[in-house]
Scaffold this active site. Structure first.
Site, PDB file in Angstrom:
ATOM      1  N   LYS A   1       0.981  -1.216  -0.066  1.00  0.00           N
ATOM      2  CA  LYS A   1       0.055   0.086   0.128  1.00  0.00           C
ATOM      3  C   LYS A   1       0.971   1.498  -0.145  1.00  0.00           C
ATOM      4  CE  LYS A   1      -0.362  -0.224   4.923  1.00  0.00           C
ATOM      5  NZ  LYS A   1      -1.150  -0.562   6.203  1.00  0.00           N
TER       6      LYS A   1
ATOM      7  N   ARG B   1     -11.361  -0.171  14.196  1.00  0.00           N
ATOM      8  CA  ARG B   1     -11.278   0.699  12.691  1.00  0.00           C
ATOM      9  C   ARG B   1     -12.155  -0.158  11.838  1.00  0.00           C
ATOM     10  NH1 ARG B   1      -4.986   1.669  11.632  1.00  0.00           N
ATOM     11  NH2 ARG B   1      -5.475  -0.453  10.667  1.00  0.00           N
TER      12      ARG B   1
ATOM     13  N   TYR C   1      14.748  30.335   8.238  1.00  0.00           N
ATOM     14  CA  TYR C   1      13.512  30.993   8.825  1.00  0.00           C
ATOM     15  C   TYR C   1      13.661  31.337  10.430  1.00  0.00           C
ATOM     16  CZ  TYR C   1      11.659  30.403   4.212  1.00  0.00           C
ATOM     17  OH  TYR C   1      11.290  30.403   2.934  1.00  0.00           O
TER      18      TYR C   1
ATOM     19  N   MET D   1      10.488  24.101   2.929  1.00  0.00           N
ATOM     20  CA  MET D   1      10.077  23.209   1.827  1.00  0.00           C
ATOM     21  C   MET D   1      10.836  22.529   0.943  1.00  0.00           C
ATOM     22  SD  MET D   1       6.745  24.122  -0.890  1.00  0.00           S
ATOM     23  CE  MET D   1       5.826  24.844   0.308  1.00  0.00           C
TER      24      MET D   1
HETATM   25  C1  LIG Z   1      -0.586  -1.591   6.727  1.00  0.00           C
HETATM   26  C2  LIG Z   1      -1.200  -3.038   7.080  1.00  0.00           C
HETATM   27  C3  LIG Z   1      -0.428  -4.082   7.603  1.00  0.00           C
HETATM   28  C4  LIG Z   1       1.091  -4.058   7.530  1.00  0.00           C
HETATM   29  O1  LIG Z   1       1.696  -3.460   9.012  1.00  0.00           O
HETATM   30  P1  LIG Z   1       2.792  -3.478   9.214  1.00  0.00           P
HETATM   31  O2  LIG Z   1       3.080  -3.312  10.834  1.00  0.00           O
HETATM   32  O3  LIG Z   1       3.507  -2.169   8.550  1.00  0.00           O
HETATM   33  O4  LIG Z   1       3.586  -4.770   8.924  1.00  0.00           O
HETATM   34  C5  LIG Z   1      -0.813  -5.251   7.648  1.00  0.00           C
HETATM   35  N1  LIG Z   1      -2.447  -5.343   7.582  1.00  0.00           N
HETATM   36  C6  LIG Z   1      -3.140  -4.233   7.541  1.00  0.00           C
HETATM   37  C7  LIG Z   1      -4.589  -4.309   7.554  1.00  0.00           C
HETATM   38  C8  LIG Z   1      -2.527  -3.167   7.360  1.00  0.00           C
HETATM   39  O5  LIG Z   1      -3.380  -2.168   6.907  1.00  0.00           O
END
Ligand SMILES: *Cc1c(COP(=O)(O)O)cnc(C)c1O
Length: 391
Positions: free
Chosen positions: A32, A130, A260, A308
């Site tokens: 992802k 969640r 800055y 930035m």
């Molecule tokens: C991001 C994610 C993972 C991977 O998690 P890590 O802690 O990065 O290994 C696994 N399962 C789900 C549902 C996730 O959203």
């Protein structure tokens, strides 16, 4: 100037290490967020060649990007709204996570419209609050899933959940989640749903909680080489080196304000080196005065506020010149900080640093020799800048 070198051999090594840790289970490489900023397609291909057999993403768009690249491995996606049209997911053979009866309806309608059977992974909320159906909603989800399955619209491939805290094996919350997961599986069985797969484990769980492995494990961060359990080293290799170049140097006297504010004023004569990497590139603005980089192999502090597009490094009396290589983070093998060091400085995790690397930073994938082999420290040089602040 600023670029991210991605060591695909490190991805391969980490995948093999995770597959060994989860012997007997399949491995879903979680790619992802563009492979945690490393490039989803090259990471996916590498992981699939070295022990992973599944890919995990959040959105349909991410899943379709993998299919467009010709990747045929099973893919699971788990974030969408129940009113999203999932026809493309069904047509592209993407497995879809389902947390609610509304989402089941959506998936079943997509199956009807496309004339295909959709594949669902039923997600139980075992404590994270969640995604997933709560224990109160679970029986309804199971009954609706069984109805669509019997109508030929759905195949139910998995029952799954996600852990809240896998970093501490003694956490009582972990035991509660495992128990809740066991109940969810038993109830599925009782409702006549015998999904071929069960999956729960993220990176930390893959590496230290065998009781969470089940049929399939879902490592993310560990694939990219950041150690997921504070204080433990499993031998992962960081895949990304974020590097840049000094583009300007200047000798300044004491009392010179930098960047800055200024939030930093020099105490004595020193050489300042300008590095073209700022928060738009993923250098967090929240590092305060804690962060450092290496210039030609020597650790030097970043001074003044991160802008930035650029930061200023205090090189002290080092003979730094425009063109010198800067390593913002890397494997740590040549004295440079790691992504975990940056996460500590910014008060966040390695995931946020890696996924925050800006889109304007080119990703350069390689295996074998690094495209930049000038990183080794020259023995004639000191290891740290004179002005180095303790980190
Ligand atoms: C991001 C994610 C993972 C991977 O998690 P890590 O802690 O990065 O290994 C696994 N399962 C789900 C549902 C996730 O959203």
């Amino acid at each position: 100037m600023t670029r991210a070198l991605i060591d695909l051999d490190a991805i391969a090594h980490n995948t093999r290490l995770l597959a060994r840790a989860a012997t007997g289970s399949e491995v879903m490489a979680v790619v992802k967020a563009d492979g945690f900023g490393h490039g989803a397609v090259p990471v996916a291909r590498t992981a699939l060649a070295h022990g992973a057999s599944w890919l995990g993403v959040t959105s349909l768009r991410e899943a379709l990007e993998l299919r467009s690249a010709g990747i045929t491995a099973p893919i699971l996606m788990w974030l969408y709204a129940p009113f999203e049209i999932l026809d493309e997911a069904v047509l592209a053979d993407i497995d879809v996570s389902v947390s609610s009866t509304a989402a089941l309806e959506t998936l079943a309608r997509a199956a009807e419209r496309t004339g295909r059977t959709a594949t669902a992974h039923l997600k139980a909320d075992t404590g994270l609050s969640r995604g997933g159906a709560t224990s109160a909603e679970w029986p309804d989800l199971l009954a609706t899933a069984a109805k669509f399955r019997d109508a030929g619209l759905l195949a139910i491939r998995a029952v799954w959940s996600h852990l809240q805290h896998a970093e501490d094996p003694g956490d009582p919350g972990l035991l509660r989640q495992l128990e809740a997961f066991g109940r969810a599986r038993d109830e599925a069985h009782g409702a006549g749903i015998d999904a071929p797969l069960t999956h729960l484990a993220n990176s930390a769980a893959v590496l230290q909680l065998p009781e969470t492995h089940f049929d399939l494990v879902r490592p993310g961060i560990a694939l990219y080489g950041a150690e997921p359990v504070p204080g433990r080293v499993f031998g992962l290799r960081p895949a990304m080196t974020l590097e840049s170049t000094v583009i300007l140097t200047k000798r300044v006297g004491p009392g010179t304000g930098v960047s800055y504010g200024p939030e930093f004023v020099t105490e004595r004569e020193t050489t300042l080196a300008l590095v073209p990497a700022g928060y738009a590139d993923g250098v967090p603005r929240s590092i305060g005065d804690r962060a450092s980089v290496t210039i030609a192999g020597v650790r030097c502090p970043i001074v003044g506020r991160v802008a930035m597009d650029q930061v200023v490094v205090d090189a002290g009396d080092l003979p730094v010149v425009a063109g010198d290589r800067v390593v913002i983070f890397g494997s740590g093998a040549n004295g440079e900080p790691t992504v975990s060091d940056w996460a500590g400085w910014a008060g966040t995790n390695a995931h946020e640093i890696l996924t925050g690397i800006g889109t304007r930073v080119p990703r350069v994938h390689y295996s074998g020799e690094s495209p930049n082999e000038t990183s080794s420290r020259s023995p004639s040089r000191p290891v740290e800048c004179a002005e180095m602040t303790p980190s």
